[in-house]
Motif scaffolding. Structure first.
Motif, short mmCIF file in Angstrom:
data_model
loop_
_atom_site.label_atom_id
_atom_site.label_comp_id
_atom_site.label_asym_id
_atom_site.label_seq_id
_atom_site.Cartn_x
_atom_site.Cartn_y
_atom_site.Cartn_z
N UNK A 77 0.83 -1.21 0.00
CA UNK A 77 0.00 0.00 0.00
C UNK A 77 0.87 1.26 0.00
N UNK A 78 1.98 1.21 0.71
CA UNK A 78 2.88 2.36 0.75
C UNK A 78 3.57 2.55 -0.60
N UNK A 79 4.00 1.47 -1.22
CA UNK A 79 4.58 1.55 -2.57
C UNK A 79 3.56 2.17 -3.53
N UNK A 80 2.32 1.69 -3.47
CA UNK A 80 1.27 2.22 -4.35
C UNK A 80 1.04 3.71 -4.10
N UNK A 81 1.05 4.10 -2.83
CA UNK A 81 0.85 5.50 -2.47
C UNK A 81 1.97 6.37 -3.03
N UNK A 82 3.21 5.95 -2.83
CA UNK A 82 4.35 6.71 -3.36
C UNK A 82 4.29 6.82 -4.88
N UNK A 83 3.95 5.74 -5.54
CA UNK A 83 3.82 5.76 -7.00
C UNK A 83 2.69 6.69 -7.44
N UNK A 84 1.57 6.65 -6.74
CA UNK A 84 0.44 7.52 -7.07
C UNK A 84 0.82 9.00 -6.95
N UNK A 85 1.63 9.31 -5.94
CA UNK A 85 2.07 10.69 -5.74
C UNK A 85 3.18 11.09 -6.72
N UNK A 86 3.71 10.12 -7.45
CA UNK A 86 4.77 10.42 -8.41
C UNK A 86 6.15 10.53 -7.81
N UNK A 87 6.38 9.87 -6.68
CA UNK A 87 7.68 9.91 -6.01
C UNK A 87 8.61 8.90 -6.68
N UNK A 88 9.75 9.36 -7.16
CA UNK A 88 10.77 8.48 -7.74
C UNK A 88 11.73 8.05 -6.64
N UNK A 89 11.87 6.75 -6.46
CA UNK A 89 12.76 6.24 -5.41
C UNK A 89 13.27 4.87 -5.82
N UNK A 90 14.32 4.44 -5.15
CA UNK A 90 14.93 3.15 -5.45
C UNK A 90 14.56 2.06 -4.46
N UNK A 91 14.27 2.45 -3.22
CA UNK A 91 14.07 1.44 -2.18
C UNK A 91 13.16 2.01 -1.09
N UNK A 92 12.23 1.18 -0.62
CA UNK A 92 11.40 1.51 0.53
C UNK A 92 11.82 0.61 1.67
N UNK A 93 12.18 1.21 2.79
CA UNK A 93 12.59 0.45 3.97
C UNK A 93 11.58 0.70 5.08
#
Length: 122
Positions: A77-93
């Protein structure tokens, strides 16, 4: 070309905020988070040349530090949220320890809320 630096961003109250009135919802409160666009823009401006980690304590209190449960209930859900907001990142910890105050060598925050108030204890 390899990425120059590893840059970690906290998620809640740095990249996003939660409007008042949702704390009683437990982990569902994260569904109501809204991005700080200025912070998203900063992360994205650094992404191309740097390795971006999103490092969060999201769910640590609710799941009493059980990182396996946090992954099960909040990771996707957090990955989906970050993607929805358009955040570019390499890793979620997930699983950053919960704390009330973090003392760090260098404190910088793109959060407008942080620029308005100090996080130092009184």
């Amino acid at each position: 070309m390899s990425k120059q630096k590893v840059i970690a961003f906290d998620l809640d109250d740095v990249i996003c905020y939660r409007p008042d009135g949702y704390e009683h919802l437990g982990v569902d409160k994260y569904n109501y988070c809204m991005p700080y666009q200025e912070a998203v823009d900063l992360v994205n401006s650094l992404y191309e040349e740097n390795y971006i980690k999103i490092y969060t304590a999201r769910g640590m209190s609710q799941f009493k530090g059980d990182v396996d449960l946090i992954h099960e209930f909040l990771y996707n859900a957090t990955i989906d949220q970050l993607n929805f907001w358009g955040v570019n990142f390499d890793e979620l910890i997930m699983g950053k320890t919960h704390y009330d105050v973090l003392i760090c060598l260098l404190y910088t925050s793109p959060s407008p809320r942080d620029r308005q108030k100090s996080r130092m204890p009184s």
